[in-house]
Design a protein around this motif. Structure first.
Motif, mmCIF file in Angstrom:
data_model
loop_
_atom_site.group_PDB
_atom_site.id
_atom_site.type_symbol
_atom_site.label_atom_id
_atom_site.label_comp_id
_atom_site.label_asym_id
_atom_site.label_seq_id
_atom_site.Cartn_x
_atom_site.Cartn_y
_atom_site.Cartn_z
ATOM 1 N N LEU A 3 82.212 30.706 30.089
ATOM 2 C CA LEU A 3 80.971 30.000 30.363
ATOM 3 C C LEU A 3 80.675 30.119 31.839
ATOM 4 C CD1 LEU A 3 81.571 26.730 28.299
ATOM 5 C CD2 LEU A 3 80.432 28.809 27.564
ATOM 6 N N GLN A 4 79.563 30.734 32.153
ATOM 7 C CA GLN A 4 79.168 30.920 33.545
ATOM 8 C C GLN A 4 78.052 29.944 33.878
ATOM 9 O OE1 GLN A 4 80.533 33.026 35.922
ATOM 10 N NE2 GLN A 4 79.234 31.826 37.294
ATOM 11 N N ALA A 5 78.354 29.008 34.771
ATOM 12 C CA ALA A 5 77.352 28.036 35.208
ATOM 13 C C ALA A 5 76.856 28.403 36.592
ATOM 14 C CB ALA A 5 77.944 26.636 35.218
ATOM 15 N N TYR A 6 75.564 28.273 36.799
ATOM 16 C CA TYR A 6 75.006 28.579 38.108
ATOM 17 C C TYR A 6 73.743 27.757 38.332
ATOM 18 C CZ TYR A 6 72.432 31.797 35.057
ATOM 19 O OH TYR A 6 71.702 32.342 34.027
ATOM 20 N N GLY A 7 73.273 27.773 39.578
ATOM 21 C CA GLY A 7 72.063 27.040 39.909
ATOM 22 C C GLY A 7 72.293 25.872 40.851
ATOM 23 N N GLY A 8 73.549 25.578 41.188
ATOM 24 C CA GLY A 8 73.809 24.486 42.106
ATOM 25 C C GLY A 8 73.339 24.810 43.514
ATOM 26 N N GLY A 9 73.380 23.812 44.372
ATOM 27 C CA GLY A 9 72.968 24.017 45.741
ATOM 28 C C GLY A 9 72.839 22.709 46.483
ATOM 29 N N LEU A 10 72.253 22.796 47.660
ATOM 30 C CA LEU A 10 72.021 21.630 48.511
ATOM 31 C C LEU A 10 70.556 21.233 48.421
ATOM 32 C CD1 LEU A 10 72.839 19.624 50.761
ATOM 33 C CD2 LEU A 10 72.337 21.462 52.404
ATOM 34 N N VAL A 11 70.312 19.969 48.150
ATOM 35 C CA VAL A 11 68.935 19.485 48.013
ATOM 36 C C VAL A 11 68.848 18.090 48.596
ATOM 37 C CG1 VAL A 11 69.347 18.536 45.705
ATOM 38 C CG2 VAL A 11 67.033 19.232 46.364
ATOM 39 N N GLN A 12 67.677 17.736 49.091
ATOM 40 C CA GLN A 12 67.481 16.391 49.607
ATOM 41 C C GLN A 12 67.261 15.401 48.475
ATOM 42 O OE1 GLN A 12 64.225 16.679 52.424
ATOM 43 N NE2 GLN A 12 65.646 16.957 54.128
ATOM 44 N N TYR A 112 85.995 24.665 25.614
ATOM 45 C CA TYR A 112 85.734 25.669 26.639
ATOM 46 C C TYR A 112 84.967 25.042 27.799
ATOM 47 C CZ TYR A 112 87.115 29.291 23.338
ATOM 48 O OH TYR A 112 87.823 30.078 22.461
ATOM 49 N N TRP A 113 85.457 25.329 29.001
ATOM 50 C CA TRP A 113 84.833 24.847 30.226
ATOM 51 C C TRP A 113 84.394 26.035 31.072
ATOM 52 C CZ3 TRP A 113 84.014 19.749 30.914
ATOM 53 C CH2 TRP A 113 84.812 18.840 30.219
ATOM 54 N N GLY A 114 83.243 25.882 31.705
ATOM 55 C CA GLY A 114 82.840 26.862 32.696
ATOM 56 C C GLY A 114 83.390 26.488 34.057
ATOM 57 N N GLU A 115 83.298 27.412 34.972
ATOM 58 C CA GLU A 115 83.624 27.078 36.350
ATOM 59 C C GLU A 115 82.524 26.171 36.887
ATOM 60 O OE1 GLU A 115 85.926 31.249 37.504
ATOM 61 O OE2 GLU A 115 84.249 30.518 38.704
ATOM 62 N N GLY A 116 82.885 25.274 37.743
ATOM 63 C CA GLY A 116 81.913 24.325 38.255
ATOM 64 C C GLY A 116 80.915 24.959 39.204
ATOM 65 N N THR A 117 79.731 24.394 39.229
ATOM 66 C CA THR A 117 78.731 24.762 40.219
ATOM 67 C C THR A 117 78.420 23.502 41.024
ATOM 68 O OG1 THR A 117 76.552 25.787 40.566
ATOM 69 C CG2 THR A 117 76.768 24.373 38.627
ATOM 70 N N LEU A 118 78.450 23.649 42.350
ATOM 71 C CA LEU A 118 78.373 22.481 43.217
ATOM 72 C C LEU A 118 76.934 22.058 43.461
ATOM 73 C CD1 LEU A 118 79.861 20.438 45.027
ATOM 74 C CD2 LEU A 118 79.697 22.123 46.886
ATOM 75 N N VAL A 119 76.692 20.780 43.242
ATOM 76 C CA VAL A 119 75.400 20.164 43.556
ATOM 77 C C VAL A 119 75.640 19.145 44.654
ATOM 78 C CG1 VAL A 119 73.552 18.685 42.703
ATOM 79 C CG2 VAL A 119 74.468 20.511 41.251
ATOM 80 N N THR A 120 74.928 19.305 45.762
ATOM 81 C CA THR A 120 75.046 18.384 46.885
ATOM 82 C C THR A 120 73.670 17.804 47.185
ATOM 83 O OG1 THR A 120 76.853 19.698 47.825
ATOM 84 C CG2 THR A 120 75.787 18.081 49.260
ATOM 85 N N VAL A 121 73.584 16.485 47.153
ATOM 86 C CA VAL A 121 72.316 15.812 47.408
ATOM 87 C C VAL A 121 72.451 15.022 48.702
ATOM 88 C CG1 VAL A 121 70.540 14.280 46.503
ATOM 89 C CG2 VAL A 121 71.938 15.637 44.931
ATOM 90 N N SER A 122 71.661 15.377 49.678
ATOM 91 C CA SER A 122 71.723 14.693 50.966
ATOM 92 C C SER A 122 70.727 13.543 51.007
ATOM 93 C CB SER A 122 71.424 15.681 52.091
ATOM 94 O OG SER A 122 70.111 16.180 51.972
ATOM 95 N N SER A 123 71.092 12.515 51.749
ATOM 96 C CA SER A 123 70.224 11.333 51.835
ATOM 97 C C SER A 123 69.207 11.467 52.953
ATOM 98 C CB SER A 123 71.078 10.087 52.046
ATOM 99 O OG SER A 123 71.861 10.228 53.205
#
Length: 123
Positions: A3-12, A112-123
């Motif tokens: 399982l391929q997960a993607y789309g994470g990122g840094l967002v306000q 089945y687990w995919g590798e994690g995709t990091l989501v970072t939400v800044s304040s």
């Protein structure tokens, strides 16, 4: 199955992201799929699930009204649309395939687990 997960990122805070999960090795149109997340120092927690037909979805209370899980079986992809993101949504997000139906909150229902995709939400 991978399982391929993607789309994470840094967002306000208040922003949005869309995560995608694309299994390889087989189709999953009959499988219940879901997303979990794990923040540093916390246990992995359930976020959302969707049955194979897409008719039934389930969400943890903290994301209801903000996140939407969906799927495109023709493309073999599962999505997690995340709107109105909050700093507390910051985590590694994992795509998951369930081998049993109904107990979506339980990570032990996942085979089945995919590798994690990091989501970072800044304040």
């Amino acid at each position: 199955v991978q399982l391929q997960a993607y789309g994470g990122g840094l967002v306000q805070a208040g922003g949005c992201l869309r995560l995608s999960c694309a299994p390889s090795g087989r189709t999953f149109s009959s499988d219940t799929m879901g997303w979990f997340r794990q923040a540093p120092g916390n246990e992995r927690e359930f976020v959302a699930a969707i049955t194979g037909t897409g008719r039934t979805t389930d969400y943890t209370d903290s994301v209801k009204g903000r996140f939407t899980i969906s799927r495109n079986n023709a493309k073999n992809i599962v999505y997690l649309q995340m709107n109105s993101l909050k700093p507390e949504d910051t985590a590694l997000y994992y795509c998951a395939r369930y081998y049993t139906d109904g107990d979506y909150n339980n990570p032990r229902s996942v085979d089945y687990w995919g590798e994690g995709t990091l989501v970072t939400v800044s304040s």
